[in-house]
Design a protein around this motif. Structure first.
Motif, short mmCIF file in Angstrom:
data_model
loop_
_atom_site.label_atom_id
_atom_site.label_comp_id
_atom_site.label_asym_id
_atom_site.label_seq_id
_atom_site.Cartn_x
_atom_site.Cartn_y
_atom_site.Cartn_z
N SER A 15 44.30 38.90 42.52
CA SER A 15 45.24 39.89 42.19
C SER A 15 45.46 40.38 43.02
CB SER A 15 44.81 40.60 41.18
OG SER A 15 44.26 41.13 41.01
N TRP A 16 44.35 40.91 44.45
CA TRP A 16 45.01 41.73 45.16
C TRP A 16 45.38 40.29 46.35
CZ3 TRP A 16 39.77 39.89 43.16
CH2 TRP A 16 39.75 38.90 43.82
N MET A 17 45.55 39.64 46.35
CA MET A 17 45.56 38.31 47.70
C MET A 17 47.02 37.68 47.35
SD MET A 17 42.80 38.18 49.16
CE MET A 17 43.46 36.28 50.51
N TYR A 24 52.36 45.93 47.08
CA TYR A 24 52.62 45.49 45.57
C TYR A 24 51.85 46.44 44.80
CZ TYR A 24 55.48 41.42 46.75
OH TYR A 24 56.07 40.84 47.43
N ASP A 25 52.78 46.86 44.19
CA ASP A 25 51.03 48.24 42.63
C ASP A 25 50.57 48.14 42.44
OD1 ASP A 25 50.46 50.68 41.89
OD2 ASP A 25 51.30 49.68 40.19
N PRO A 26 48.88 48.01 41.79
CA PRO A 26 47.76 47.07 41.62
C PRO A 26 48.12 46.69 39.86
CG PRO A 26 47.11 48.62 42.20
CD PRO A 26 48.21 48.75 42.61
N GLU A 43 41.72 37.69 38.69
CA GLU A 43 40.56 37.90 39.68
C GLU A 43 40.80 39.47 40.14
OE1 GLU A 43 37.81 35.40 41.77
OE2 GLU A 43 38.70 33.48 40.71
N ILE A 44 40.66 40.61 39.87
CA ILE A 44 40.06 41.58 40.09
C ILE A 44 39.45 42.30 40.63
CG2 ILE A 44 41.65 41.92 37.99
CD1 ILE A 44 39.13 43.98 37.17
N THR A 45 39.28 43.44 41.81
CA THR A 45 38.80 43.81 42.87
C THR A 45 38.83 45.58 41.82
OG1 THR A 45 38.23 44.33 44.63
CG2 THR A 45 40.25 44.48 44.12
N ASP A 46 38.15 46.20 43.31
CA ASP A 46 37.65 47.99 43.22
C ASP A 46 38.93 48.85 43.33
OD1 ASP A 46 36.07 50.30 43.74
OD2 ASP A 46 36.85 50.41 45.33
N TYR A 47 39.24 49.39 42.44
CA TYR A 47 40.72 50.85 42.46
C TYR A 47 39.66 52.17 42.37
CZ TYR A 47 42.47 45.89 40.82
OH TYR A 47 42.82 44.89 40.81
#
Length: 298
Positions: A15-17, A24-26, A43-47
């Motif tokens: 998602s972050w790539m 872009y808003d996560p 795939e997500i990451t730290d927010y």
């Protein structure tokens, strides 16, 4: 192939790539992915923002997407070194990753990926022992959480310059980890093969027993050309190393090596990102077209 790719792989995206957080808003990014019926995984990451986390969890609960958590942005963004020869520095990285793993579980992630720290030519063996400490701690916590731990293989001298590293070294490290834990695996990325001077046949076969997760993408490895390094431009980008032909070769090797498992499909995520002036939605559609073409001629 006549059979859909979804029979053998959980097709996803990072998602972050796909939707860079500086543009872009996560929450909108995960919502866009969740609405895309062509995708099986995210795939997500730290927010940092608790409200963002809450909204993303709500979207994922509805989505029936498989979820994985990538801690690579945490390591890069916070300059962590899981294999530091300085023990307090290594332990700090370990504790931060364990914290991220708890976060991953709250999103329903089944896998947690991370990367090694800086390449260390002098003292490499000691650095590998340090990385093993960190990986064992992650696997121990992951086991209690029902989560797989996956080490992504990066370049060692071109851009990210991390310890793991070329495929044979990754395989050696994974073999040693598998002697002490059963929830450790390797994450291989097609876009990293050109940056480690390898191709699909060599890299996949070298790491075959330990591969549990795949990324696909492109890379520019011609010096002084735009997007040089580990930038993950779209397929078809000028001077890029990967396109339909290379993805076809990748799929062909995966089939030959027995990775087409309809009972337990492996996650295969697109790792491509829009360059300045490009649109995320178009680049993601580009990726799916390349996947469809390579798969159709397999």
């Amino acid at each position: 192939m006549m059979e859909p790719i979804h029979k053998y792989f959980r097709l996803g995206t990072l998602s972050w790539m796909s939707f860079p957080t500086d543009r872009y808003d996560p929450v909108d990014a995960v919502r866009h992915i969740a609405r895309d019926g062509d995708l099986d995984a995210v795939e997500i990451t730290d927010y940092k923002d608790p409200e963002v986390k809450k909204q993303i969890r709500h979207i994922l609960t509805q989505s029936h997407l498989s979820v994985a958590y990538g801690a690579q942005p945490v390591i890069l963004g916070e300059n962590l070194n899981p294999n530091s020869l300085d023990e307090p520095e290594r332990r700090m990285a370990q504790e931060r990753l364990l914290e991220a793993m708890e976060d991953a579980k709250s999103f329903g992630a089944s896998g947690f990926s991370f990367m090694a720290g800086a390449w260390c030519e002098d003292g490499k063996e000691e650095a590998l022992l340090q990385l093993k400490k960190t990986a064992r701690a992650l696997c121990s916590r992951g086991s209690s959480l029902g989560m797989a731990v996956e080490l992504e293989v990066f370049d060692f001298d071109l851009d990210k310059k991390v310890l793991i590293g070329p495929a044979p070294l990754a395989a050696r490290f994974a073999a040693e980890m598998r002697q002490v834990t059963n929830n450790f695996g390797l994450l291989a990325d097609l876009s990293h093969f050109p940056t480690t001077y390898e191709d699909s046949a060599f890299a996949v076969r070298a790491m075959r027993p330990y591969l549990t997760h795949f990324h696909i993408g492109n890379a520019v490895v011609t010096p002084e050309k735009d997007a040089y390094g580990d930038k993950h431009p779209r397929f078809g980008y000028p001077h890029g190393a990967n396109d339909v032909g290379e993805l076809y070769d990748f799929f062909a090797v995966l089939r030959q090596e027995g990775f087409f498992n309809s009972r337990n499909p492996i996650m295969l995520s697109a790792e491509v990102t829009p360059r300045p002036g490009e649109e995320a939605e178009i680049v993601l559609a580009n990726t799916k077209r390349v996947i469809n073409r390579a798969w159709s001629v397999l």
